[in-house]
Motif scaffolding. Structure first.
Motif, short mmCIF file in Angstrom:
data_model
loop_
_atom_site.label_atom_id
_atom_site.label_comp_id
_atom_site.label_asym_id
_atom_site.label_seq_id
_atom_site.Cartn_x
_atom_site.Cartn_y
_atom_site.Cartn_z
N GLY A 185 0.83 -1.20 0.00
CA GLY A 185 0.00 0.00 0.00
C GLY A 185 0.86 1.24 0.00
N VAL A 186 0.23 2.39 -0.04
CA VAL A 186 0.96 3.66 -0.05
C VAL A 186 0.29 4.65 0.89
CG1 VAL A 186 1.77 3.34 -2.43
CG2 VAL A 186 -0.39 4.55 -2.01
N VAL A 187 1.08 5.64 1.27
CA VAL A 187 0.57 6.74 2.10
C VAL A 187 1.07 8.04 1.49
CG1 VAL A 187 0.52 7.78 4.38
CG2 VAL A 187 0.71 5.30 4.17
N PHE A 188 0.20 9.03 1.41
CA PHE A 188 0.62 10.33 0.90
C PHE A 188 -0.29 11.42 1.46
CE2 PHE A 188 -2.13 8.28 -2.19
CZ PHE A 188 -3.07 9.24 -2.52
N GLY A 189 0.14 12.64 1.32
CA GLY A 189 -0.61 13.76 1.86
C GLY A 189 -1.41 14.50 0.81
N MET A 190 -2.49 15.10 1.24
CA MET A 190 -3.30 15.97 0.39
C MET A 190 -3.68 17.20 1.22
SD MET A 190 -3.57 14.48 -2.57
CE MET A 190 -4.91 15.39 -3.38
N GLU A 191 -4.13 18.24 0.55
CA GLU A 191 -4.59 19.42 1.28
C GLU A 191 -5.67 20.13 0.48
OE1 GLU A 191 -1.46 22.92 0.23
OE2 GLU A 191 -0.71 21.40 1.63
N ASN A 192 -6.44 20.97 1.19
CA ASN A 192 -7.51 21.71 0.55
C ASN A 192 -7.82 22.94 1.39
OD1 ASN A 192 -9.38 22.23 -1.44
ND2 ASN A 192 -10.85 20.68 -0.82
N LYS A 193 -8.44 23.92 0.78
CA LYS A 193 -8.83 25.14 1.50
C LYS A 193 -10.08 24.87 2.30
CE LYS A 193 -8.77 29.64 2.31
NZ LYS A 193 -9.93 29.72 3.21
N GLY A 194 -10.00 25.08 3.60
CA GLY A 194 -11.15 24.91 4.47
C GLY A 194 -11.86 26.23 4.72
N TYR A 195 -12.52 26.35 5.85
CA TYR A 195 -13.25 27.57 6.18
C TYR A 195 -12.31 28.71 6.54
CZ TYR A 195 -16.34 30.79 8.67
OH TYR A 195 -17.02 31.90 9.09
N SER A 196 -11.26 28.42 7.30
CA SER A 196 -10.37 29.49 7.77
C SER A 196 -8.91 29.24 7.45
CB SER A 196 -10.54 29.68 9.28
OG SER A 196 -10.24 28.47 9.97
N GLY A 197 -8.64 28.34 6.53
CA GLY A 197 -7.24 28.09 6.18
C GLY A 197 -7.08 26.74 5.51
N THR A 198 -5.85 26.38 5.27
CA THR A 198 -5.54 25.12 4.59
C THR A 198 -5.68 23.94 5.54
OG1 THR A 198 -3.99 26.21 3.09
CG2 THR A 198 -3.78 23.83 3.33
N ILE A 199 -6.34 22.90 5.07
CA ILE A 199 -6.48 21.66 5.83
C ILE A 199 -5.52 20.65 5.21
CG2 ILE A 199 -8.00 19.76 6.49
CD1 ILE A 199 -10.36 21.73 6.21
N LYS A 200 -4.66 20.07 6.03
CA LYS A 200 -3.71 19.07 5.55
C LYS A 200 -4.08 17.71 6.12
CE LYS A 200 0.06 22.43 5.24
NZ LYS A 200 1.45 22.76 5.64
N LEU A 201 -3.96 16.69 5.28
CA LEU A 201 -4.29 15.35 5.75
C LEU A 201 -3.35 14.32 5.14
CD1 LEU A 201 -5.93 13.71 3.27
CD2 LEU A 201 -7.68 15.39 3.86
N VAL A 202 -3.31 13.17 5.76
CA VAL A 202 -2.54 12.05 5.24
C VAL A 202 -3.50 10.89 5.03
CG1 VAL A 202 -1.94 11.21 7.54
CG2 VAL A 202 -0.50 10.61 5.60
N MET A 203 -3.32 10.15 3.94
CA MET A 203 -4.24 9.06 3.63
C MET A 203 -3.48 7.82 3.18
SD MET A 203 -5.83 10.85 0.17
CE MET A 203 -6.66 9.41 -0.49
N GLY A 204 -3.98 6.65 3.61
CA GLY A 204 -3.38 5.39 3.22
C GLY A 204 -4.30 4.69 2.23
#
Length: 208
Positions: A92-111
């Protein structure tokens, strides 16, 4: 000229402040230099733990931090992918993604496993409203666990949205923008995996 009065001039005050700032900055630089290796090591452990958290237990036995590959997303941005291996085989793999939320950038990691199913999602950084948008944190609400087991085909692409938008994912009372941003980021992550799967899971030698 009265030396005592010279000490009161703006020129002297400014020079004194500059000297103090220089000495202080130098001292901090030396202190940081000696602490840098420990800070880097602590950050590496934190990152490794975050990566492992979105993978099934016992699904890998390699050093995730040193088994990576870089791919580009649809916007041409580089995304570092960490590959999980068991007995040398990619699982499997793991990597990060991000998106603009209500008050700033939201960063997440997903497997993601080899079949394109999510093995876990965790939010690693945000500035959303406490008590509302911060429910994307696992420590505040189990909402983020609802992604586990999902894929681009389950639910169907059109259903990758919060319920208010006709999708299958819950939103938060008074904070729809935040979960909407997370759902969108995760979906884009799965699309990235679908498009770059062969490259991400290629059984090549590890490289950092």
């Amino acid at each position: 000229m009265d030396i005592a009065k010279q000490f009161d001039t703006l020129w002297y005050q400014g020079t004194s402040l500059a000297v103090v700032a220089l000495v202080t900055g130098s001292a901090l630089a030396v202190a940081y230099g000696s602490a840098a290796p420990r800070i880097a090591e602590a950050q590496a452990r934190k990152t490794q733990a975050a990566l492992a958290e979105v993978l099934p237990k016992d699904s890998f036995d390699n050093e995730l931090m040193s088994d990576t590959i870089v791919v580009k997303d649809a916007d041409g941005r580089e995304v570092r992918v960490y590959r999980a291996r068991k007995a040398g085989t990619v699982t499997g793999v793991v990597f990060g993604m991000e998106n603009k939320g209500y008050s700033g950038t939201i960063k997440l990691v997903m497997g993601v496993d080899l079949d394109g199913r999510l093995t876990g999602v965790r939010v690693t950084g945000h500035t959303e409203t406490p008590g509302l948008g911060d429910k994307i944190e696992l420590g505040k609400n189990p909402w983020v666990l609802s992604f586990t087991g999902k894929s681009l085909g389950d639910p169907a692409p059109a259903m990758w949205a919060v319920k208010k938008d006709g999708g299958v994912f819950d939103q938060f009372a008074g904070a729809t923008i935040t979960p909407r941003a997370v759902v969108s980021a995760v979906k884009r992550g799965l699309e990235l995996y679908a498009g770059k799967r062969d490259l991400m899971v290629a059984d090549t030698a590890p490289r950092s």
